[in-house]
Design an enzyme around this catalytic site. Structure first.
Site, short mmCIF file in Angstrom:
data_model
loop_
_atom_site.label_atom_id
_atom_site.label_comp_id
_atom_site.label_asym_id
_atom_site.label_seq_id
_atom_site.Cartn_x
_atom_site.Cartn_y
_atom_site.Cartn_z
N TYR A 217 6.45 2.32 11.40
CA TYR A 217 6.49 1.05 10.67
C TYR A 217 5.75 1.19 9.34
O TYR A 217 6.26 0.76 8.29
CB TYR A 217 5.86 -0.05 11.51
CG TYR A 217 5.75 -1.37 10.80
CD1 TYR A 217 6.87 -2.19 10.64
CD2 TYR A 217 4.53 -1.81 10.28
CE1 TYR A 217 6.77 -3.41 9.97
CE2 TYR A 217 4.42 -3.02 9.61
CZ TYR A 217 5.55 -3.81 9.46
OH TYR A 217 5.46 -5.01 8.80
N LYS B 64 7.29 0.80 5.45
CA LYS B 64 6.76 -0.12 4.45
C LYS B 64 6.22 0.63 3.23
O LYS B 64 6.27 0.10 2.10
CB LYS B 64 5.68 -1.01 5.06
CG LYS B 64 6.22 -2.01 6.08
CD LYS B 64 7.24 -2.95 5.46
CE LYS B 64 7.73 -4.00 6.42
NZ LYS B 64 8.68 -4.95 5.81
#
Length: 324
Positions: free
Chosen positions: A202, A206
């Site tokens: 994750y 990002k």
């Protein structure tokens, strides 16, 4: 003589530091963002404004973007996975904001291929799209060591957070360029800026958005399309699994209100191009950590927090399993 020079240097340094902190405070709390009428919003004559397209529009931050952009005079294209939720959102916007027009497109970003993106392109081909909010995102079900991570979850996170965001932008951005003015907002995360152990995939997705937004922003600047990454800490949502708002954890409504009032500013992200940390407490945290906290210490603290979160998630899952 030397002592006098040192006093002057010290005095100049202190004054400079104070001036910088004052400027940060003005940036976070005072300086207004760019008016959304720049992009064709028409709050006085609803329905006559341009259109805003929001992905992940049926829940949390995405839903608030759709509602608040409509309230400011944009017609809304809502894109999300579930047609029933989209229909409810569309009806709510049109009933509470007479004159605003809506349309929606049900799309599962996990499995979307060329046909789905071509369908989206057909839907908006005759609409005056001025704003794109790339809100859709996916995180881990719980923190996990990268080597223990399920391969399907890894692929899903990259597909939604990276591939889908780029594909939607590829479809929508030409509309913004043709009209000569537009806005693209990409939902970022502090995890991408500082990284988060046990949420490595994750965080990596990002971090990709940071680099991609900056490159895209410089490309699109010449076409008068503004691109910004909205740097985000915790917000009350199903993804964050935080249910109770606080000074550091705003509701989606308050977060989106801050974001839409700060367009074009940097706030706590001073010095980082095409980046905005909109919510005030997040902005101060961003600025303070960037200037005063060593990255190695931050990584170790993040690891401990993620590990504790994982342990609590496992215990909760075990309790649920026993109760069934």
């Amino acid at each position: 003589m030397i002592e006098t020079c040192l006093c002057w240097v010290g005095g100049i340094f202190i004054v400079t530091c104070i001036a910088y902190v004052v400027y940060v405070a003005l940036e976070v709390h005072v300086f207004p963002g760019r008016s959304l009428t720049t992009y064709g919003a028409n709050p006085k004559l609803r329905g006559a404004g341009s259109w805003a397209l929001v992905t992940g529009a049926t829940d949390g931050i995405g839903r608030e973007f759709a509602m608040q952009l409509a309230a400011r005079g944009f017609n809304i294209v809502a894109v999300s996975r579930t047609a029933e939720k989209l229909a409810i959102l569309s009806k709510e916007i049109e009933s509470t904001m007479p004159g605003i027009k809506t349309c929606y497109y049900a799309m599962d970003f996990l499995s979307a291929g060329n046909a789905e993106y071509e369908g989206l392109e057909q839907l908006i081909r005759h609409l005056d799209i001025a704003v794109l909010v790339n809100n859709v995102g996916l995180s881990h079900t719980m923190p996990v060591n990268f080597l223990e991570m399920d391969g399907r979850e890894l692929a899903s996170i990259c597909q939604v957070n990276i591939v889908a965001t780029m594909q939607v932008t590829r479809v929508v951005a030409p509309h913004l360029v043709r009209r000569g003015r537009g806005l693209i907002l990409n939902l970022g995360s502090f995890s991408g800026q500082w990284s988060t152990p046990l949420l490595a995939t994750y965080a990596g997705s990002k971090a990709f958005l940071i680099a991609w937004t900056q490159a895209l922003g410089e490309e699109m600047r010449r076409s008068h399309v503004d691109v910004q990454l909205l740097n985000t800490y915790f917000v009350v949502s199903s993804m964050s699994k935080v249910r109770k708002p606080s000074m550091m954890v705003p509701t989606p409504k308050n977060f989106v209100r801050s974001a839409l009032s700060r367009i074009g500013r940097s706030s706590g992200a001073l010095g980082r191009p095409f980046t905005l940390t909109p919510f005030p407490s997040h902005a101060w945290l961003d600025w303070a950590v960037e200037h005063f906290v060593p990255r190695w210490w931050l990584l170790r603290q993040a690891y401990d927090v993620s590990l504790d979160t994982r342990r609590r998630a496992i215990r909760k899952a075990q309790r649920l399993e026993k109760s069934q």
